[in-house]
Design an enzyme around this catalytic site. Structure first.
Site: not given
Ligand code: UD1
Length: 354
Positions: A204
């Site tokens: 991820h």
């Molecule tokens: C975040 C943390 C990372 C952690 C991970 C655990 C930061 C910088 N990164 O990364 O350290 O290891 O969480 O999972 O804070 N999205 C959804 N649904 C959700 C959540 C996210 O669709 O419930 C999608 C969205 O497109 C979003 C992308 O996932 O833009 C990334 O989510 P984000 O919270 O920005 O970062 P993670 O990759 O989850």
């Protein structure tokens, strides 16, 4: 004592669970603030339900966005929440954007700040989490470190006098859930036999998902492995696979949605190996003694590598040899503590007014 916990992303809910239970058992006032960084039911609600975490008192609902927008939106919303509740401590967890936003909001309001899982370092300044960790540790009044290695990093940065070794709260949860799910058949996707040999994978991190060539190489490496690979697909991975015209159901790969925590622990406990870029999963694999292969150039959890239970796949062409390597020597080492870290966290918070 009143503690205000700020969480927002999946691994933080796992860390919150034992802290919330300890706070309740000790009769303290515990305010839970969910930033909304993770919002899909299987990325958030399911953890609160399965790990019996109280419903958050405040939900900021910030959702996804660029780092600046996401962090800034949380920061703006947290001012009023902290000012209203006036806690004795703000407690932030791990290394996400929710962590650094909570840290900045607390210190600007002169509320004592404690950082749980302090002192981890990858020394990779391209990782957003590395900046979140360093900034949060240096802002904090109290750094709660999970390991001796983390304590050493904090000391090197001049933070020894505000650091305490408490152990790893993820160990508390992982060991409890592993005991509760021992012998249960995990819900693996069709075509994968839970009684047979299989691998579990999660990918991820932005550095692995956001470059089409890198992601295609990882998927092709996993698809070519000699055992079925259950890939629990994070929404970011699903989005990028769609954008780049790739597939997560090819060759040995069998995709499924992110699993609940008990199902995930049962899956890795029954697996022949784990292939991941997650920090938590490297440790959880070690705790249930499943060999792990990490698709990164470095790890914060160096103890798993030193003890032989984790190897870094810096060269993807080595993946087949790495996942079929023989099991390392058994070990009784407990670098992540004894499963009672949350008790120590609450004791330390009680005894150390900032
Ligand atoms: C975040 C943390 C990372 C952690 C991970 C655990 C930061 C910088 N990164 O990364 O350290 O290891 O969480 O999972 O804070 N999205 C959804 N649904 C959700 C959540 C996210 O669709 O419930 C999608 C969205 O497109 C979003 C992308 O996932 O833009 C990334 O989510 P984000 O919270 O920005 O970062 P993670 O990759 O989850």
């Amino acid at each position: 004592m009143r503690i205000l916990s700020i969480v927002g992303a999946r691994p933080q809910f796992v860390k919150l669970a034992p802290i919330a239970a300890e706070m309740t058992a000790a009769g303290h006032d515990h305010i839970i603030v969910h930033t909304g960084q993770h919002y899909d039911a299987n990325m958030s609600d399911v953890f609160f339900a399965d790990l019996r975490i109280p419903t958050p008192d405040v939900h900021l609902g910030v959702g996804s966005g660029s780092h600046g927008v996401q962090t800034g939106t949380m920061l703006a919303a947290l001012d009023g929440v902290i000012a209203e509740h006036r806690p004795d401590w703000v407690l932030v967890y791990g290394d996400t954007n929710s962590t650094v936003a909570g840290a900045l909001a607390a210190v600007k309001l002169h509320v004592p700040l404690a950082h749980l899982e302090a002192g981890l370092r990858s020394f990779n300044r391209r990782m957003p989490e590395e900046h979140n960790r360093v900034l949060t540790d240096h802002a904090a009044d109290l750094c709660l470190a999970p390991t001796e290695v983390a304590m050493t990093h904090l000391a090197h940065e001049g933070l020894a006098d505000r650091s305490v070794l408490v152990g790893d709260v993820m160990t508390d949860v992982c060991l409890r859930v592993a005991r509760a799910t021992a012998g249960l058949r995990p819900p693996l996707p069709a075509g994968v036999d839970a009684e047979g040999a299989y691998l579990v994978s999660t990918i991820h991190r932005a550095e692995n998902t956001d470059d089409p060539r890198r992601l295609a190489a990882i998927i092709s490496g996993l698809a070519g492995l000699p055992l079925p690979v259950v890939i629990m697909a994070h929404p970011r991975l699903v989005a990028r696979v769609g954008e780049f015209g790739l597939s997560l159901d090819t060759g040995s790969l069998h995709s499924t949605t992110p699993m609940s925590y008990p199902d995930m622990i049962a899956s890795i406990a029954g697996a022949a190996g784990v292939v991941t870029d997650s920090g938590g999963l490297q440790k959880e694999a070690f705790l249930v003694r499943t060999p792990c292969t990490t698709v990164r150039t470095e790890t914060e959890w160096t103890e798993t590598v030193d003890l032989g239970w984790n190897v870094l796949a810096t060269d993807l062409s080595a993946l087949p040899a790495l996942v079929t390597r023989s099991r390392p020597a058994e070990t009784a080492a407990t670098p992540y503590g004894d499963g009672h870290a949350a008790t120590r966290v609450v004791e330390v918070l009680l005894g150390r007014p900032a």
